[in-house]
Design a protein around this motif. Structure first.
Motif, PDB file in Angstrom:
ATOM      1  N   SER A  70       0.850  -1.193   0.000  1.00 22.34           N
ATOM      2  CA  SER A  70       0.000   0.000   0.000  1.00 22.34           C
ATOM      3  C   SER A  70       0.882   1.238   0.000  1.00 22.34           C
ATOM      4  O   SER A  70       2.075   1.160   0.293  1.00 22.34           O
ATOM      5  CB  SER A  70      -0.909   0.006   1.240  1.00 22.34           C
ATOM      6  OG  SER A  70      -0.140  -0.173   2.423  1.00 22.34           O
ATOM      7  N   ASN A  92      -3.372   3.973  -7.996  1.00 22.46           N
ATOM      8  CA  ASN A  92      -3.736   2.553  -7.967  1.00 22.46           C
ATOM      9  C   ASN A  92      -3.258   1.837  -9.230  1.00 22.46           C
ATOM     10  O   ASN A  92      -2.802   0.687  -9.160  1.00 22.46           O
ATOM     11  CB  ASN A  92      -5.245   2.403  -7.798  1.00 22.46           C
ATOM     12  CG  ASN A  92      -5.693   2.778  -6.400  1.00 22.46           C
ATOM     13  OD1 ASN A  92      -5.000   2.512  -5.425  1.00 22.46           O
ATOM     14  ND2 ASN A  92      -6.841   3.420  -6.291  1.00 22.46           N
ATOM     15  N   LEU A  95       0.426   1.146  -8.709  1.00 28.81           N
ATOM     16  CA  LEU A  95       0.637   0.001  -7.812  1.00 28.81           C
ATOM     17  C   LEU A  95       0.292  -1.304  -8.530  1.00 28.81           C
ATOM     18  O   LEU A  95       0.972  -2.322  -8.345  1.00 28.81           O
ATOM     19  CB  LEU A  95      -0.198   0.167  -6.547  1.00 28.81           C
ATOM     20  CG  LEU A  95      -0.143  -0.982  -5.532  1.00 28.81           C
ATOM     21  CD1 LEU A  95       1.289  -1.334  -5.160  1.00 28.81           C
ATOM     22  CD2 LEU A  95      -0.952  -0.625  -4.283  1.00 28.81           C
ATOM     23  N   GLY A 108      -2.155  -5.915  -3.634  1.00 30.14           N
ATOM     24  CA  GLY A 108      -2.283  -4.492  -3.351  1.00 30.14           C
ATOM     25  C   GLY A 108      -3.479  -4.131  -2.493  1.00 30.14           C
ATOM     26  O   GLY A 108      -4.521  -4.796  -2.533  1.00 30.14           O
ATOM     27  N   PHE A 133      -7.174  -5.989  -6.384  1.00 27.51           N
ATOM     28  CA  PHE A 133      -6.705  -5.537  -5.081  1.00 27.51           C
ATOM     29  C   PHE A 133      -7.495  -6.242  -3.977  1.00 27.51           C
ATOM     30  O   PHE A 133      -8.626  -6.695  -4.194  1.00 27.51           O
ATOM     31  CB  PHE A 133      -6.842  -4.019  -4.954  1.00 27.51           C
ATOM     32  CG  PHE A 133      -5.744  -3.247  -5.652  1.00 27.51           C
ATOM     33  CD1 PHE A 133      -4.862  -3.854  -6.526  1.00 27.51           C
ATOM     34  CD2 PHE A 133      -5.597  -1.881  -5.422  1.00 27.51           C
ATOM     35  CE1 PHE A 133      -3.850  -3.144  -7.166  1.00 27.51           C
ATOM     36  CE2 PHE A 133      -4.602  -1.151  -6.051  1.00 27.51           C
ATOM     37  CZ  PHE A 133      -3.723  -1.775  -6.921  1.00 27.51           C
TER      38      PHE A 133
END
Length: 333
Positions: A70, A92, A95, A108, A133
Motif C-alpha cells: 500500500s 492505484n 501500484l 495491493g 486488489f
C-alpha cells in the motif's frame, strides 16, 4: 513455513512527483523542522520506497513469500477531491503495475479519494474487480473527521459488499493535539515529533479511530465489515474489558465493545516483533484474528523471517499468523 506480510509500503515516482508539484512536500507544515530533519535521515529514501529490486531482496533474505503493498507517506488520499479522484486512480494503476509484474509475490491495497466518498467507493470497486486488489488502507483521518463520521459510510458499505477489509493506518496528528499532549520545554522538538508520531501519538490516534467505529454502531449496520489494525491493535486491546464495563452500557450498541472488536477486527504487529505483545494479543483475540506484517521499508527487523519460528507456539497457530489468516481474509491464491 510460508510468510505473508500485509502492511508493507510503496511509493510511485510518478505519483510522488505529481504530489510535489501540486502541494509541495506532502509532509511539510505538519511537523517541526527538527522532526523533518530526523525523518530525512531515519526514514527510507525515495529509492528504497520505489525499488522493486530492494523489496524483493529483503523478501528473499527473510523468506517472505508475499507482501500486500500500500502507499506510504506520499499518499494522495487527503488531497482535495478535484485532485485526489484522478490522482488516486492513477496511483492505484501504478501500484497495479508492480503487482502485475510479480503476481506471485505482491498484492495491493487501494488508496481512495476519501474527500468524495461516493467516488472513493467506486474506486474501491474498480480496484477490487479490475485490478484484483485485496482491500483498502486508510491513513489517519480526513479534514479533521474520523472515519466513523456518516459522511464516509459509502466507503465501508462498499467494502462489505465486496467482502474486502479496511486497514486503518496511523498518520500525523493535529498540531493542537501535539502541543497539548506531547510538547514540553523539558525535551527537544525531535523528541516531541517522535513522541507525537511513531513513539506513541500515531498509535493512540488511530486506535481511538477504530474504537470510534465500534461505538458509532457501524458494525450493527454492516455486521460483515472487516477492519485491520496494526501495531498490535494501536493500544486498544488492553482496554476492551474496561470499555465493556464503563462505556458500552451508555451506548445504544447491541453487543459488548469487546465482542465487536474480537469479531470484526484483525490485528497485525507492523514489525513490532516482541513475544510478550504477541502473547497478550493471542489471549485477547485468539489465533484466527492475527496476521503477520513488517511495515517495510519503514521497519526492517532482522528477525522478520524468524520471529514466529522462535516462539513456543503450536504449529497450527504459527501457520495461521504466518499466512493462513491472510489467505482466508484476503482470498489470496
Amino acid at each position: 513455513m510460508k510468510l505473508i506480510t500485509i502492511e508493507e509500503h510503496f511509493e510511485s515516482e510518478l505519483i510522488t512527483n505529481e504530489m510535489n508539484k501540486i502541494a509541495g512536500n506532502a509532509i511539510s507544515g505538519q511537523v517541526s523542522a527538527e522532526m523533518l530533519e530526523y525523518m530525512k535521515t531515519d526514514l527510507p529514501s525515495d529509492e528504497e520506497m520505489q525499488s522493486t529490486e530492494k523489496r524483493l531482496a529483503f523478501m528473499d533474505k527473510h523468506k517472505i513469500d508475499r507482501q500486500v503493498v500500500s502507499y506510504g507517506n506520499m499518499c494522495p488520499q487527503n488531497l482535495p477531491p478535484n485532485i485526489s479522484i484522478d490522482l488516486c486512480r492513477r496511483a492505484n494503476d501504478e501500484l497495479a503495475k508492480l503487482v502485475q509484474a510479480h503476481p506471485e509475490r505482491f498484492s495491493g491495497f487501494a488508496v481512495l479519494p476519501v474527500g468524495s466518498p461516493k467516488d472513493a467507493a467506486q474506486e474501491l470497486k474498480r480496484t477490487v474487480e479490475e485490478l484484483d486488489f485485496k482491500g483498502v488502507l486508510l491513513k489517519g483521518n480526513y479534514d479533521h473527521k474520523y472515519f466513523d463520521d456518516p459522511f464516509f459510510f459509502p466507503i465501508f458499505e462498499m467494502a462489505q459488499e465486496l467482502d474486502v477489509p479496511v486497514y486503518f493506518h496511523p498518520s500525523f496528528i493535529p498540531n493542537t493535539i501535539t502541543q497539548q499532549y506531547f510538547e514540553s520545554d523539558q525535551w527537544s522538538d525531535v523528541v516531541t515529533g517522535i513522541f507525537s508520531s511513531a513513539g506513541f501519538g500515531w498509535h493512540m490516534d488511530v486506535g481511538i479511530q477504530v474504537i470510534r467505529m465500534v461505538v458509532s454502531g457501524i458494525f450493527d449496520k454492516l455486521p460483515n465489515l472487516k477492519i485491520i489494525s496494526g501495531h498490535w491493535g494501536e493500544l486498544m486491546p488492553i482496554f476492551l474489558d474496561r470499555m465493556d464495563d464503563m462505556l458500552a452500557p451508555r451506548t445504544t450498541l447491541k453487543r459488548k465493545i469487546s465482542e465487536y472488536y474480537q469479531d470484526n477486527v484483525y490485528i497485525t504487529p507492523s514489525g513490532i516483533l516482541h513475544a510478550r505483545e504477541l502473547r497478550f494479543i493471542l489471549d485477547v483475540m485468539g489465533p484466527d484474528h492475527i496476521i503477520y506484517s513488517i511495515d517495510y521499508p519503514y521497519v526492517k527487523p532482522e528477525n522478520a523471517g524468524t520471529f514466529l519460528d522462535e516462539l513456543d507456539l503450536d504449529t497450527e497457530t504459527k501457520e495461521k499468523i504466518a499466512y493462513k489468516n491472510a489467505e482466508k481474509l484476503l482470498r489470496l491464491k
